[in-house]
Design a protein around this motif. Sequence first.
Motif, PDB file in Angstrom:
ATOM      1  N   MET A   1       0.846  -1.204   0.000  1.00  0.00           N
ATOM      2  CA  MET A   1       0.000   0.000   0.000  1.00  0.00           C
ATOM      3  C   MET A   1       0.875   1.245   0.000  1.00  0.00           C
ATOM      4  O   MET A   1       1.793   1.378   0.808  1.00  0.00           O
ATOM      5  CB  MET A   1      -0.892  -0.012   1.250  1.00  0.00           C
ATOM      6  CG  MET A   1      -1.686   1.258   1.446  1.00  0.00           C
ATOM      7  SD  MET A   1      -2.696   1.165   2.935  1.00  0.00           S
ATOM      8  CE  MET A   1      -3.328   2.819   2.966  1.00  0.00           C
ATOM      9  N   GLU A 137      -6.679   5.708  -2.958  1.00  0.00           N
ATOM     10  CA  GLU A 137      -6.434   5.521  -1.534  1.00  0.00           C
ATOM     11  C   GLU A 137      -7.683   5.042  -0.801  1.00  0.00           C
ATOM     12  O   GLU A 137      -7.592   4.267   0.156  1.00  0.00           O
ATOM     13  CB  GLU A 137      -5.924   6.817  -0.897  1.00  0.00           C
ATOM     14  CG  GLU A 137      -5.366   6.579   0.502  1.00  0.00           C
ATOM     15  CD  GLU A 137      -4.789   7.828   1.123  1.00  0.00           C
ATOM     16  OE1 GLU A 137      -4.699   7.860   2.364  1.00  0.00           O
ATOM     17  OE2 GLU A 137      -4.451   8.769   0.377  1.00  0.00           O
ATOM     18  N   ARG A 139      -9.878   2.936  -2.033  1.00  0.00           N
ATOM     19  CA  ARG A 139      -9.907   1.489  -2.263  1.00  0.00           C
ATOM     20  C   ARG A 139      -8.883   0.781  -1.397  1.00  0.00           C
ATOM     21  O   ARG A 139      -9.142  -0.302  -0.850  1.00  0.00           O
ATOM     22  CB  ARG A 139      -9.658   1.189  -3.746  1.00  0.00           C
ATOM     23  CG  ARG A 139     -10.794   1.640  -4.654  1.00  0.00           C
ATOM     24  CD  ARG A 139     -10.643   1.084  -6.059  1.00  0.00           C
ATOM     25  NE  ARG A 139      -9.576   1.745  -6.808  1.00  0.00           N
ATOM     26  CZ  ARG A 139      -9.742   2.808  -7.587  1.00  0.00           C
ATOM     27  NH1 ARG A 139     -10.947   3.363  -7.689  1.00  0.00           N
ATOM     28  NH2 ARG A 139      -8.743   3.330  -8.255  1.00  0.00           N
ATOM     29  N   GLN A 140      -7.705   1.374  -1.247  1.00  0.00           N
ATOM     30  CA  GLN A 140      -6.674   0.768  -0.409  1.00  0.00           C
ATOM     31  C   GLN A 140      -7.098   0.726   1.057  1.00  0.00           C
ATOM     32  O   GLN A 140      -7.005  -0.305   1.724  1.00  0.00           O
ATOM     33  CB  GLN A 140      -5.371   1.559  -0.557  1.00  0.00           C
ATOM     34  CG  GLN A 140      -4.717   1.441  -1.916  1.00  0.00           C
ATOM     35  CD  GLN A 140      -3.527   2.372  -2.057  1.00  0.00           C
ATOM     36  OE1 GLN A 140      -3.473   3.432  -1.439  1.00  0.00           O
ATOM     37  NE2 GLN A 140      -2.560   1.995  -2.878  1.00  0.00           N
ATOM     38  N   SER A 143      -9.911  -1.715   1.775  1.00  0.00           N
ATOM     39  CA  SER A 143      -9.459  -3.099   1.644  1.00  0.00           C
ATOM     40  C   SER A 143      -8.738  -3.545   2.907  1.00  0.00           C
ATOM     41  O   SER A 143      -8.970  -4.645   3.429  1.00  0.00           O
ATOM     42  CB  SER A 143      -8.533  -3.240   0.429  1.00  0.00           C
ATOM     43  OG  SER A 143      -9.224  -2.950  -0.768  1.00  0.00           O
ATOM     44  N   TRP A 144      -7.852  -2.675   3.435  1.00  0.00           N
ATOM     45  CA  TRP A 144      -7.168  -3.007   4.686  1.00  0.00           C
ATOM     46  C   TRP A 144      -8.139  -3.054   5.852  1.00  0.00           C
ATOM     47  O   TRP A 144      -8.081  -3.953   6.705  1.00  0.00           O
ATOM     48  CB  TRP A 144      -6.072  -1.971   4.971  1.00  0.00           C
ATOM     49  CG  TRP A 144      -4.849  -2.098   4.115  1.00  0.00           C
ATOM     50  CD1 TRP A 144      -4.364  -1.191   3.227  1.00  0.00           C
ATOM     51  CD2 TRP A 144      -3.934  -3.206   4.067  1.00  0.00           C
ATOM     52  NE1 TRP A 144      -3.223  -1.652   2.621  1.00  0.00           N
ATOM     53  CE2 TRP A 144      -2.929  -2.874   3.127  1.00  0.00           C
ATOM     54  CE3 TRP A 144      -3.874  -4.431   4.723  1.00  0.00           C
ATOM     55  CZ2 TRP A 144      -1.887  -3.752   2.827  1.00  0.00           C
ATOM     56  CZ3 TRP A 144      -2.825  -5.299   4.428  1.00  0.00           C
ATOM     57  CH2 TRP A 144      -1.853  -4.947   3.488  1.00  0.00           C
ATOM     58  N   PRO A 270      -5.251  -3.871  -1.909  1.00  0.00           N
ATOM     59  CA  PRO A 270      -4.528  -2.592  -1.878  1.00  0.00           C
ATOM     60  C   PRO A 270      -3.385  -2.508  -2.877  1.00  0.00           C
ATOM     61  O   PRO A 270      -3.035  -1.417  -3.333  1.00  0.00           O
ATOM     62  CB  PRO A 270      -4.002  -2.523  -0.433  1.00  0.00           C
ATOM     63  CG  PRO A 270      -4.943  -3.375   0.350  1.00  0.00           C
ATOM     64  CD  PRO A 270      -5.320  -4.496  -0.571  1.00  0.00           C
ATOM     65  N   ALA A 273      -5.083  -1.618  -6.285  1.00  0.00           N
ATOM     66  CA  ALA A 273      -6.154  -0.617  -6.238  1.00  0.00           C
ATOM     67  C   ALA A 273      -5.999   0.463  -7.295  1.00  0.00           C
ATOM     68  O   ALA A 273      -6.984   1.005  -7.793  1.00  0.00           O
ATOM     69  CB  ALA A 273      -6.216   0.019  -4.844  1.00  0.00           C
TER      70      ALA A 273
END
Length: 391
Positions: A1, A137, A139-140, A143-144, A270, A273
């Motif tokens: 990421m 960011e 999406r990242q 996802s995390w 991530p 993404a």
Amino acid sequence: MQTPDVKPESGGSVRLLVRLIAGQACLHASMSGMRMAAPLLALREGYSPLAVGLLLALFALTQIFLSLPAGRFADRHGLRRPVGLSVIVGAVAAALAAAWPVFPVLCLAALMTGGATGAASIALQRHAGRSASGPTELRQVFSWLAIGPAFSNFLGPVASGLLIDHFGFRTAFAALSVVALCTWAFVRGAGELPPPERPTGEAPSTAWTLVREPGFRRLLIINWLMASCWDVHTFVVPVIGHERELSASTIGSLLGAFSIAAMAVRIVLPMIAGRVTEAAVIAVAMASSAVLFGIYPLMQTALGMGICSFILGVALGTIQPMVMSMLHQITPEHQHGEALGLRLIAINASSVLMPLLFGAAGAAVGVSAVFWAVGIMVTPGIRLALRVKPP
């Protein structure tokens, strides 16, 4: 990421993102542990399956009614106050179950635990979304963030089971109370973001203002379809496994393969993404789910069912981060909490109502037909996903 150069209190920083993930995982692990231990205690005390089903429904019932007020509260007060109150309620709920492990108290604890976890999740997700910069960011970050509940769905029941076997139910409930308190240890150091600015001259907006927007309505429908797919897999796979005389451990492994796949794909998301869009990921996931629901009942061996479960976990595991990212792009910043509350209402309404519908349909036409019906129902979601466009 990739992490941008941001202030420590911003959700884009690795340190705060870890805090949010850990905080959400702790409170969610407390709820998932309670959701396993409370019904088990009720069964051992001689309560009927109907009573146990009611107890399980109470974990979702509170969130249906409290999610929208909780979202508005988060919009007004930010992160720490909503999470702090949720931690108190969640910890007290588990402590009550430890002190008086009787069925009425377990029902009260279920209501309190479900409401607390839902309210805290809204505040945490809102904070993470507001502090991310740009679609990639978003999406990242989501996802995390989605890894926390996936991990806690494994950790909470397993830890509770071990504590119950070795020390009893009271000790397990007391430990879950402590786990809920750990959420505050992670979140209390997170700085608040400045309140969002409302557009000048704009009329006061409500939740129904959001619902009237076509893009938001499409996103809610996609989210409901995703939740229904998740629920039907959790509900029907044990039934099919029992019909095919699979062992309990094998059925558990099928469900475990699904959960592991959902968590693994959220670790990978991530990294890609920046090369995908939300609409494309959701459309592919919906198409894959429709196909898998069509062929799953045709699998006669545990290996075939396990492969389907794993691939289905990959497909459905991608959707939540993409939905969350899109939701934050298409809704006004000062209504992110309300939007998250409406999303949570749709998920929990599905969790309460769909198992009842699946059970009735399975008894009438067979569980294989339930899989096929859901596969057909998911198909229109492909077109809906492609029509949801960020501003």
